[in-house]
Design an enzyme around this catalytic site. Structure first.
Site, PDB file in Angstrom:
ATOM      1  N   CYS A  50      17.998 -19.836  29.162  1.00 42.29           N
ATOM      2  CA  CYS A  50      18.854 -19.497  28.868  1.00 42.29           C
ATOM      3  C   CYS A  50      19.546 -20.364  27.973  1.00 42.29           C
ATOM      4  O   CYS A  50      19.964 -21.252  27.888  1.00 42.29           O
ATOM      5  CB  CYS A  50      19.714 -20.305  29.984  1.00 42.29           C
ATOM      6  SG  CYS A  50      21.741 -20.501  30.097  1.00 42.29           S
ATOM      7  N   ASN A  51      20.612 -19.572  26.396  1.00 48.43           N
ATOM      8  CA  ASN A  51      21.037 -20.154  25.502  1.00 48.43           C
ATOM      9  C   ASN A  51      22.337 -21.119  25.912  1.00 48.43           C
ATOM     10  O   ASN A  51      22.239 -22.483  25.266  1.00 48.43           O
ATOM     11  CB  ASN A  51      21.374 -18.950  24.630  1.00 48.43           C
ATOM     12  CG  ASN A  51      20.379 -18.473  24.300  1.00 48.43           C
ATOM     13  OD1 ASN A  51      19.632 -18.551  23.453  1.00 48.43           O
ATOM     14  ND2 ASN A  51      19.828 -17.321  25.049  1.00 48.43           N
ATOM     15  N   THR A  52      23.036 -20.381  27.073  1.00 48.44           N
ATOM     16  CA  THR A  52      24.197 -21.300  27.245  1.00 48.44           C
ATOM     17  C   THR A  52      24.320 -22.705  27.689  1.00 48.44           C
ATOM     18  O   THR A  52      24.810 -23.721  27.673  1.00 48.44           O
ATOM     19  CB  THR A  52      24.889 -20.731  28.534  1.00 48.44           C
ATOM     20  OG1 THR A  52      24.896 -18.568  27.709  1.00 48.44           O
ATOM     21  CG2 THR A  52      26.363 -20.914  28.447  1.00 48.44           C
TER      22      THR A  52
ATOM     23  N   CYS B  48      21.385 -14.408  24.291  1.00 56.25           N
ATOM     24  CA  CYS B  48      21.998 -14.492  25.773  1.00 56.25           C
ATOM     25  C   CYS B  48      20.089 -14.245  26.013  1.00 56.25           C
ATOM     26  O   CYS B  48      20.153 -12.539  25.709  1.00 56.25           O
ATOM     27  CB  CYS B  48      22.975 -14.225  26.188  1.00 56.25           C
ATOM     28  SG  CYS B  48      22.920 -14.573  27.880  1.00 56.25           S
TER      29      CYS B  48
HETATM   30  N1  DGL Z   1      21.792 -16.316  30.274  1.00 49.73           N
HETATM   31  C1  DGL Z   1      22.338 -16.159  29.845  1.00 49.73           C
HETATM   32  C2  DGL Z   1      22.118 -17.150  28.415  1.00 49.73           C
HETATM   33  O1  DGL Z   1      20.914 -17.020  27.940  1.00 49.73           O
HETATM   34  C3  DGL Z   1      23.998 -16.792  30.199  1.00 49.73           C
HETATM   35  C4  DGL Z   1      24.514 -16.306  31.132  1.00 49.73           C
HETATM   36  C5  DGL Z   1      25.926 -16.471  31.818  1.00 49.73           C
HETATM   37  O2  DGL Z   1      24.877 -17.132  32.801  1.00 49.73           O
HETATM   38  O3  DGL Z   1      26.959 -16.515  31.284  1.00 49.73           O
HETATM   39  O4  DGL Z   1      22.626 -17.875  27.751  1.00 49.73           O
END
Ligand code: DGL
Length: 286
Positions: A91-93, A205
């Site tokens: 998850c990047n976030t 993401c």
């Molecule tokens: N899959 C997630 C990412 O890579 C985040 C999506 C989310 O929960 O806002 O950022």
């Protein structure tokens, strides 16, 4: 991806062959499945726990303080229950914010997923790169530092998509997804200026590769889409080292709410090797 995701952490490959390491793959929802798919190819002997914090989804809307507290609380429970040898924050976030706190709290290696700015800078010919991410990821100091380190010679457009992660989840669940909404979400990535146009879009993401074919079809012109998942999987395989499995690997999916576990989603999860699904209730307020 060339970015050293473990830089400064002091981690070295787990030198001895592991009989059966357990990998924890963590995301706010279903996006981490795009990383899981590569991990199972690169580390076919590892036991997998895929953890979706669906009670907290989407992470893109949480404040930084809320996200740090939430990720630490959920990880606490998961580490206690599953004793992973290594965790992938798919998850990047979360990765662009929480990795230092996770590494400080837990005694296992963490591999993160961060915007592929350096590979993007290496791939562009026009010098126009777009980073397609959540609003949380585009707002991070970490993302700006990556741009300052690797892409100062280029023009980088940060696009914080508010609806795309949710649309990706809908698509995976077999629910209808409106092409026009996807088109509007990706439109700000496509810039034309001074006779040049964007030629690289980083999928920053982990949900977005779930919509890749649709985004390619809806894009106003062809670009190179960069998905960092294969590089993350290679990194994890290097860290785990050679395996000497005694038993077939086991895989399980864990949801912190389980509210959206429809029959089509269970079928999709089984397609990722996750036929076993458990719910570990962790309400967002907890
Ligand atoms: N899959 C997630 C990412 O890579 C985040 C999506 C989310 O929960 O806002 O950022």
């Amino acid at each position: 991806m060339q970015v050293d995701l473990l830089a400064g952490t002091g981690y070295r490959p787990l030198a001895l062959p592991r009989t059966q390491p357990t990998l924890l793959v963590f995301d706010s929802g279903l996006g981490g499945l795009t990383v899981l798919a590569r991990l199972t190819q690169a580390c076919p002997h590892a036991n997998i726990v895929y953890a979706a914090d669906d009670a907290g989804f989407p992470y893109g809307r949480l404040s930084e303080a809320e996200l740090v507290a939430r990720t630490l609380a959920v990880m606490e429970r998961l580490v206690e229950r599953f004793h992973p040898d290594l965790a992938v924050i798919a998850c990047n976030t979360a990765s662009t914010l929480v990795l230092p706190a996770l590494r400080a709290r837990f005694g296992i290696p963490f591999v993160g997923t961060v915007p592929a700015i350096k590979p993007g800078a290496m791939a562009t010919r026009s010098g126009l790169i777009s980073v397609l991410a959540t609003p949380g990821t585009v707002a991070r100091d970490y993302t700006r530092e990556l741009i300052g380190t690797y892409a100062t010679a280029h023009h980088v457009t940060l696009v914080g998509a508010t609806r795309l992660a949710g649309l990706a989840e809908s698509a995976l669940k077999g629910e209808p997804v409106d092409d026009e909404v996807v088109r509007a979400e990706i439109a700000p990535c496509f810039i034309e200026a001074h006779g040049r146009r964007t030629d690289v879009v980083t999928l920053s993401c982990t949900h977005y590769p779930l919509l890749l074919e649709r985004m390619k079809r809806l894009a106003p012109w062809p670009v190179t889409w960069i998905d960092p998942a294969p590089a993350i999987a290679r990194r994890v395989a290097d860290l785990l080292g050679p395996a000497a499995p005694l038993l077939p690997p086991e895989s399980t999916a864990v949801f912190t709410s389980g509210g959206g576990l429809s029959a089509p989603l269970r079928i999709a999860l089984a397609g990722y090797g996750l036929a076993q699904v458990t719910i570990e209730p962790i309400p967002l307020a907890a």
